[in-house]
Design a protein around this motif. Structure first.
Motif, PDB file in Angstrom:
ATOM      1  N   MET A 115       0.826  -1.186   0.000  1.00 40.99           N
ATOM      2  CA  MET A 115       0.000   0.000   0.000  1.00 40.99           C
ATOM      3  C   MET A 115       0.872   1.251   0.000  1.00 40.99           C
ATOM      4  SD  MET A 115      -3.219   1.115   2.385  1.00 40.99           S
ATOM      5  CE  MET A 115      -2.441   0.979   3.931  1.00 40.99           C
ATOM      6  N   LYS A 116       2.007   1.215   0.687  1.00 38.20           N
ATOM      7  CA  LYS A 116       2.883   2.380   0.735  1.00 38.20           C
ATOM      8  C   LYS A 116       3.336   2.766  -0.671  1.00 38.20           C
ATOM      9  CE  LYS A 116       7.165   4.067   2.717  1.00 38.20           C
ATOM     10  NZ  LYS A 116       8.308   3.769   3.574  1.00 38.20           N
ATOM     11  N   LYS A 117       3.621   1.773  -1.492  1.00 41.11           N
ATOM     12  CA  LYS A 117       4.040   2.043  -2.868  1.00 41.11           C
ATOM     13  C   LYS A 117       2.942   2.775  -3.637  1.00 41.11           C
ATOM     14  CE  LYS A 117       6.260  -0.371  -6.662  1.00 41.11           C
ATOM     15  NZ  LYS A 117       6.767  -1.662  -7.136  1.00 41.11           N
ATOM     16  N   LEU A 118       1.689   2.414  -3.389  1.00 35.08           N
ATOM     17  CA  LEU A 118       0.557   3.069  -4.047  1.00 35.08           C
ATOM     18  C   LEU A 118       0.477   4.540  -3.636  1.00 35.08           C
ATOM     19  CD1 LEU A 118      -2.008   3.075  -5.772  1.00 35.08           C
ATOM     20  CD2 LEU A 118      -3.249   2.261  -3.763  1.00 35.08           C
ATOM     21  N   PHE A 119       0.549   4.811  -2.331  1.00 35.82           N
ATOM     22  CA  PHE A 119       0.483   6.193  -1.861  1.00 35.82           C
ATOM     23  C   PHE A 119       1.651   7.025  -2.397  1.00 35.82           C
ATOM     24  CE2 PHE A 119      -2.532   4.493   1.212  1.00 35.82           C
ATOM     25  CZ  PHE A 119      -3.466   5.515   1.281  1.00 35.82           C
ATOM     26  N   THR A 120       2.824   6.405  -2.468  1.00 36.44           N
ATOM     27  CA  THR A 120       3.999   7.107  -2.990  1.00 36.44           C
ATOM     28  C   THR A 120       3.795   7.463  -4.460  1.00 36.44           C
ATOM     29  OG1 THR A 120       5.432   5.950  -1.429  1.00 36.44           O
ATOM     30  CG2 THR A 120       6.495   6.948  -3.335  1.00 36.44           C
ATOM     31  N   ALA A 121       3.263   6.535  -5.235  1.00 33.59           N
ATOM     32  CA  ALA A 121       3.010   6.788  -6.655  1.00 33.59           C
ATOM     33  C   ALA A 121       1.958   7.876  -6.847  1.00 33.59           C
ATOM     34  CB  ALA A 121       2.571   5.497  -7.350  1.00 33.59           C
ATOM     35  N   ILE A 122       0.924   7.866  -6.019  1.00 35.68           N
ATOM     36  CA  ILE A 122      -0.118   8.893  -6.107  1.00 35.68           C
ATOM     37  C   ILE A 122       0.472  10.258  -5.794  1.00 35.68           C
ATOM     38  CG2 ILE A 122      -2.234   9.766  -5.027  1.00 35.68           C
ATOM     39  CD1 ILE A 122      -3.005   6.756  -4.659  1.00 35.68           C
ATOM     40  N   ARG A 123       1.248  10.324  -4.723  1.00 35.05           N
ATOM     41  CA  ARG A 123       1.851  11.589  -4.314  1.00 35.05           C
ATOM     42  C   ARG A 123       2.791  12.137  -5.401  1.00 35.05           C
ATOM     43  NH1 ARG A 123       3.886   9.851   0.191  1.00 35.05           N
ATOM     44  NH2 ARG A 123       1.912   9.859   1.257  1.00 35.05           N
ATOM     45  N   ALA A 124       3.450  11.233  -6.135  1.00 37.95           N
ATOM     46  CA  ALA A 124       4.386  11.633  -7.190  1.00 37.95           C
ATOM     47  C   ALA A 124       3.682  11.854  -8.530  1.00 37.95           C
ATOM     48  CB  ALA A 124       5.463  10.565  -7.346  1.00 37.95           C
ATOM     49  N   SER A 125       2.362  11.684  -8.567  1.00 37.05           N
ATOM     50  CA  SER A 125       1.568  11.807  -9.800  1.00 37.05           C
ATOM     51  C   SER A 125       2.039  10.832 -10.875  1.00 37.05           C
ATOM     52  CB  SER A 125       1.607  13.245 -10.330  1.00 37.05           C
ATOM     53  OG  SER A 125       1.024  14.127  -9.401  1.00 37.05           O
ATOM     54  N   ASP A 126       2.504   9.659 -10.439  1.00 38.24           N
ATOM     55  CA  ASP A 126       2.961   8.619 -11.356  1.00 38.24           C
ATOM     56  C   ASP A 126       1.770   7.731 -11.717  1.00 38.24           C
ATOM     57  OD1 ASP A 126       4.168   6.548 -12.741  1.00 38.24           O
ATOM     58  OD2 ASP A 126       5.797   6.286 -11.288  1.00 38.24           O
ATOM     59  N   LEU A 127       0.971   8.198 -12.664  1.00 45.06           N
ATOM     60  CA  LEU A 127      -0.274   7.512 -13.005  1.00 45.06           C
ATOM     61  C   LEU A 127      -0.045   6.120 -13.581  1.00 45.06           C
ATOM     62  CD1 LEU A 127      -2.296  10.493 -14.481  1.00 45.06           C
ATOM     63  CD2 LEU A 127      -2.272   9.621 -12.150  1.00 45.06           C
ATOM     64  N   GLU A 128       1.041   5.940 -14.307  1.00 48.56           N
ATOM     65  CA  GLU A 128       1.344   4.621 -14.860  1.00 48.56           C
ATOM     66  C   GLU A 128       1.619   3.619 -13.738  1.00 48.56           C
ATOM     67  OE1 GLU A 128       1.770   1.530 -17.417  1.00 48.56           O
ATOM     68  OE2 GLU A 128       0.939   3.509 -17.828  1.00 48.56           O
TER      69      GLU A 128
END
Length: 44
Positions: free
Chosen positions: A1-14
């Motif tokens: 889940m942490k990886k998901l939040f990190t990607a969202i925060r970085a706007s890494d939609l892919e």
């Protein structure tokens, strides 16, 4: 889940798309542990 939040925060939609495709139940996840800045966030 942490990886998901990190990607969202970085706007890494892919990355968000890849994570959610692998674990669809994460769409409804809510962070409950540190970092505190994620507390209460949900996706829906």
């Amino acid at each position: 889940m942490k990886k998901l939040f990190t990607a969202i925060r970085a706007s890494d939609l892919e990355m968000v798309r890849q994570i959610v495709e692998k674990k669809q139940e994460l769409v409804n996840c809510v962070a409950k542990k540190p970092p505190k800045k994620d507390d209460g966030q949900s996706f829906g």
